[in-house]
Design a protein around this motif. Sequence first.
Motif, PDB file in Angstrom:
ATOM      1  N   GLY A   1       0.820  -1.209   0.000  1.00 30.13           N
ATOM      2  CA  GLY A   1       0.000   0.000   0.000  1.00 30.13           C
ATOM      3  C   GLY A   1       0.853   1.259   0.000  1.00 30.13           C
ATOM      4  N   LEU A   2       1.898   1.272   0.826  1.00 27.35           N
ATOM      5  CA  LEU A   2       2.826   2.401   0.853  1.00 27.35           C
ATOM      6  C   LEU A   2       3.478   2.581  -0.506  1.00 27.35           C
ATOM      7  N   TYR A   3       3.967   1.489  -1.088  1.00 31.88           N
ATOM      8  CA  TYR A   3       4.644   1.584  -2.377  1.00 31.88           C
ATOM      9  C   TYR A   3       3.690   2.077  -3.465  1.00 31.88           C
ATOM     10  N   ARG A   4       2.488   1.555  -3.506  1.00 32.83           N
ATOM     11  CA  ARG A   4       1.525   1.993  -4.532  1.00 32.83           C
ATOM     12  C   ARG A   4       1.188   3.469  -4.390  1.00 32.83           C
ATOM     13  N   ARG A   5       1.025   3.934  -3.147  1.00 28.61           N
ATOM     14  CA  ARG A   5       0.739   5.360  -2.935  1.00 28.61           C
ATOM     15  C   ARG A   5       1.897   6.239  -3.390  1.00 28.61           C
ATOM     16  N   ARG A   6       3.047   5.663  -3.519  1.00 31.94           N
ATOM     17  CA  ARG A   6       4.223   6.410  -3.928  1.00 31.94           C
ATOM     18  C   ARG A   6       4.640   6.099  -5.360  1.00 31.94           C
ATOM     19  N   GLY A   7       3.727   5.533  -6.139  1.00 30.49           N
ATOM     20  CA  GLY A   7       3.947   5.398  -7.565  1.00 30.49           C
ATOM     21  C   GLY A   7       4.552   4.093  -8.053  1.00 30.49           C
ATOM     22  N   TRP A   8       4.650   3.088  -7.198  1.00 30.92           N
ATOM     23  CA  TRP A   8       5.200   1.800  -7.608  1.00 30.92           C
ATOM     24  C   TRP A   8       4.137   0.954  -8.292  1.00 30.92           C
ATOM     25  N   GLN A   9       4.598   0.109  -9.225  1.00 27.10           N
ATOM     26  CA  GLN A   9       3.728  -0.837  -9.919  1.00 27.10           C
ATOM     27  C   GLN A   9       4.301  -2.244  -9.756  1.00 27.10           C
ATOM     28  N   ALA A  10       3.441  -3.223  -9.576  1.00 25.44           N
ATOM     29  CA  ALA A  10       3.868  -4.621  -9.620  1.00 25.44           C
ATOM     30  C   ALA A  10       4.107  -4.969 -11.078  1.00 25.44           C
ATOM     31  N   VAL A  11       5.296  -5.533 -11.400  1.00 20.95           N
ATOM     32  CA  VAL A  11       5.612  -5.836 -12.791  1.00 20.95           C
ATOM     33  C   VAL A  11       5.889  -7.304 -13.060  1.00 20.95           C
ATOM     34  N   ALA A  12       6.245  -8.076 -12.035  1.00 17.94           N
ATOM     35  CA  ALA A  12       6.568  -9.491 -12.283  1.00 17.94           C
ATOM     36  C   ALA A  12       6.709 -10.236 -10.963  1.00 17.94           C
ATOM     37  N   ARG A  13       6.607 -11.541 -11.066  1.00 15.21           N
ATOM     38  CA  ARG A  13       6.986 -12.412  -9.944  1.00 15.21           C
ATOM     39  C   ARG A  13       8.484 -12.629 -10.053  1.00 15.21           C
ATOM     40  N   HIS A  14       9.164 -12.692  -8.930  1.00 11.24           N
ATOM     41  CA  HIS A  14      10.607 -12.913  -8.959  1.00 11.24           C
ATOM     42  C   HIS A  14      10.887 -14.348  -9.391  1.00 11.24           C
ATOM     43  N   PRO A  15      11.796 -14.544 -10.342  1.00 14.17           N
ATOM     44  CA  PRO A  15      12.032 -15.896 -10.865  1.00 14.17           C
ATOM     45  C   PRO A  15      12.703 -16.845  -9.867  1.00 14.17           C
ATOM     46  N   ALA A  16      13.194 -16.324  -8.746  1.00 14.98           N
ATOM     47  CA  ALA A  16      13.861 -17.192  -7.766  1.00 14.98           C
ATOM     48  C   ALA A  16      12.858 -18.061  -7.012  1.00 14.98           C
ATOM     49  N   GLY A  17      11.589 -17.832  -7.225  1.00 12.32           N
ATOM     50  CA  GLY A  17      10.559 -18.634  -6.570  1.00 12.32           C
ATOM     51  C   GLY A  17      10.124 -18.028  -5.252  1.00 12.32           C
TER      52      GLY A  17
END
Length: 177
Positions: free
Chosen positions: A138-154
């Motif tokens: 929530g903090l990150y989204r309010r500050r302009g972050w977007q989810a872009v991918a799942r990390h490939p390390a699992g």
Amino acid sequence: MGPATVTLVSAASAAALLPAVADVGGQVFTRAPWREPLFQARSVAARLHADLARPGFVLAVACVADELVGFGYGHRCSSLAVAADLPCGEDFTLKELGVLPAHWGKGVGAALHDRVLTASGAGPCWLVTDPRATAAIGLYRRRGWQAVARHPAGGPRLIMRRAIHGARPAQAVFAMR
């Protein structure tokens, strides 16, 4: 207990703060959603120490009186851009952000986040978080972050990107569900 003061700390001065960073990590990352064993949660200080010499290293700390109550740090790194299969360049990775539970909801995490990113310079920013860390997301989204991918390390690891400092994207590029 007064308000927290957030300041930048040089890489040369950071070593003196490692025990306090380990203590904060031990109190934060042993809780849900991370639930790391204490030794692993405290190892955030070792990771910070290993990153001190990296290009573009930035460390911000939050203190109340003489007590460290939170920290955030990062450095120049494009590995998450590569992992997300997106273009890379002058990327900055927000590596860790932790605030003692007694200071949650008081704006300390936001102040640390903003201080680190402001000091990081221009360019895309990256981070990895647990998709169950709803308050952090929530903090990150309010500050302009977007989810872009799942990390490939699992495991439950989500890569987030902030393209331009101050930008507020309308929707995520990657659906978290």
